[in-house]
Design a protein around this motif. Structure first.
Motif, short mmCIF file in Angstrom:
data_model
loop_
_atom_site.label_atom_id
_atom_site.label_comp_id
_atom_site.label_asym_id
_atom_site.label_seq_id
_atom_site.Cartn_x
_atom_site.Cartn_y
_atom_site.Cartn_z
N ASP A 137 2.16 -5.71 -14.00
CA ASP A 137 2.61 -5.24 -12.69
C ASP A 137 2.38 -3.73 -12.67
O ASP A 137 2.56 -3.07 -13.69
CB ASP A 137 4.10 -5.56 -12.47
CG ASP A 137 4.44 -5.66 -11.00
OD1 ASP A 137 4.79 -6.76 -10.54
OD2 ASP A 137 4.36 -4.61 -10.29
N ARG A 142 9.80 -2.49 -12.29
CA ARG A 142 9.78 -3.98 -12.30
C ARG A 142 9.38 -4.50 -13.67
O ARG A 142 9.90 -5.51 -14.12
CB ARG A 142 8.81 -4.51 -11.24
CG ARG A 142 9.45 -4.48 -9.90
CD ARG A 142 8.59 -5.13 -8.84
NE ARG A 142 9.06 -4.60 -7.58
CZ ARG A 142 8.31 -4.27 -6.56
NH1 ARG A 142 7.01 -4.47 -6.59
NH2 ARG A 142 8.85 -3.78 -5.46
N ASP A 165 -2.58 -1.32 -12.80
CA ASP A 165 -3.03 -1.63 -11.45
C ASP A 165 -4.20 -2.62 -11.58
O ASP A 165 -5.34 -2.23 -11.84
CB ASP A 165 -3.48 -0.34 -10.74
CG ASP A 165 -4.12 -0.63 -9.39
OD1 ASP A 165 -4.18 -1.81 -8.98
OD2 ASP A 165 -4.56 0.34 -8.75
N ASP A 185 -0.76 -13.16 -8.02
CA ASP A 185 0.11 -13.10 -6.85
C ASP A 185 0.09 -11.64 -6.42
O ASP A 185 0.98 -10.85 -6.76
CB ASP A 185 1.54 -13.56 -7.22
CG ASP A 185 2.48 -13.58 -6.03
OD1 ASP A 185 2.08 -13.13 -4.94
OD2 ASP A 185 3.63 -14.01 -6.20
#
Ligand code: SAM
Length: 313
Positions: A137, A142, A165, A185
């Motif tokens: 992520d 997160r 990224d 996702d």
């Protein structure tokens, strides 16, 4: 406790374990068992020391005689109690993803983004005990929270969380050609698809989750050059509440009429008995099976697009 034992729930609850305290199907929370702690809720005070040594699934009582169940923190339940830092995948989509990505013990899986780690938890269980999930992520906090969650759920030996990224840089080159499955996702998955293709083994499978059909169209165009068997699914889970009850009135044929009961006004059909032939019978005083879609049923979540890497010519 050795990690393989910790992942098994066919054992008794120990000090330090995570349990899901179940009050009702919509009221559950994750609690870390600590010998000296208590849990207080509307049913009274529960001493953790009473829980230690009981099998997962036990019913335990408070000082006032109220009770809760202590359930094992399976991925299915974790998805229902985790803290939502992002939108998450739910179990209807998750089970479909694990099956169609052909994930089995020993697989090497790449995922991005990690989000709240809802899917990752099920991926980790599916690859256990010898496989691994590398999830990325670009949001640092997160990633930190996800690592903390995998520590709590005992999955940290099966999952590595990276900050990267993926749309901008792709997956790390170390994974080139060795990965069984990739799951995306991301808001612009088409940017990550070329890198995902490089990471997969021959015959490896990719899945991309997107809420909008325009994202699916754009991803499918990108997939076309290196992938085959491109298929998009939408999983709609329809839960019905089914009860036996008495309808006050029920006229007409084949469920075209409406009656009233504790369910409110409902289309009704009475169970057929073997003597009744092919017509639905009406007898308002006898019990019938009545069903209605659950008010908790979720609608559209997103589209799942699967594709298999083309074999090199
Ligand atoms: N599937 C996850 C789950 O079940 O919990 C939820 C994923 S969430 C909807 C999408 C995540 O993608 C967010 O955490 C976001 O930070 C991350 N993300 C967005 N763009 C990214 C990028 N370019 N690289 C890596 N992660 C990205």
């Amino acid at each position: 406790i050795d990690p393989s034992k910790k992942l098994s729930f066919r054992r008794c609850i120990s000090d330090g374990d995570l349990v899901i305290v179940y009050e009702r199907h919509d009221t559950m929370k994750a609690v870390k068992v600590s010998e000296s702690s208590t849990l207080q809720n509307r049913f009274g005070v529960f001493k953790h020391s009473d829980w230690i040594g009981k099998p997962f699934g036990s019913k335990v009582f408070s000082s006032k005689g109220g009770f809760v169940y202590l359930l094992a923190p399976t991925p299915e339940l974790w998805t229902l109690v985790l803290s939502h830092r992002t939108q998450i995948l739910y179990i209807a989509d998750i089970s479909f993803v694990v099956m169609y990505l052909e994930i089995v013990p020993g697989c090497l899986v790449l995922e991005s983004g990690t989000g709240s780690g809802s899917l990752t938890t099920s991926l980790a269980r599916a690859v256990a005990p010898t496989g691994h999930v590398y999830t990325f992520d670009f949001h640092e906090q997160r990633a930190v929270s996800a690592r903390e969650d995998f520590d709590r759920t005992g999955l940290n030996s099966l999952v590595t969380v990276g900050v990267r990224d993926i749309q901008g840089e792709g997956f790390p080159d170390d994974f080139t050609g060795v990965v069984d499955s990739v799951f995306l996702d991301l808001p612009q998955p088409w940017l990550a698809i070329p890198s995902a293709g490089k990471m997969l083994k021959q015959d490896g499978v990719l899945c991309s989750f997107s809420p909008c059909i325009e994202q699916v169209q754009r991803s499918s165009e990108t997939l076309g050059s290196h992938f085959t068997d491109i298929r998009t699914f939408e999983v709609l889970l329809r839960t019905y509440e089914v009860r036996e009850g008495k309808m006050e009135s029920c006229q007409g044929d084949e469920g075209s009429s409406f009656g009233s009961s504790s369910f409110g006004s409902l289309p009704c059909k009475r169970r057929q008995t073997s003597n009744e032939g092919s017509n639905w019978q009406e007898n308002p005083s006898s019990p019938m099976i009545i069903a209605r879609p659950s008010v908790e049923a979720r609608g559209h979540t997103g589209y799942l697009t699967f594709a298999r890497l083309k074999c090199a010519a």
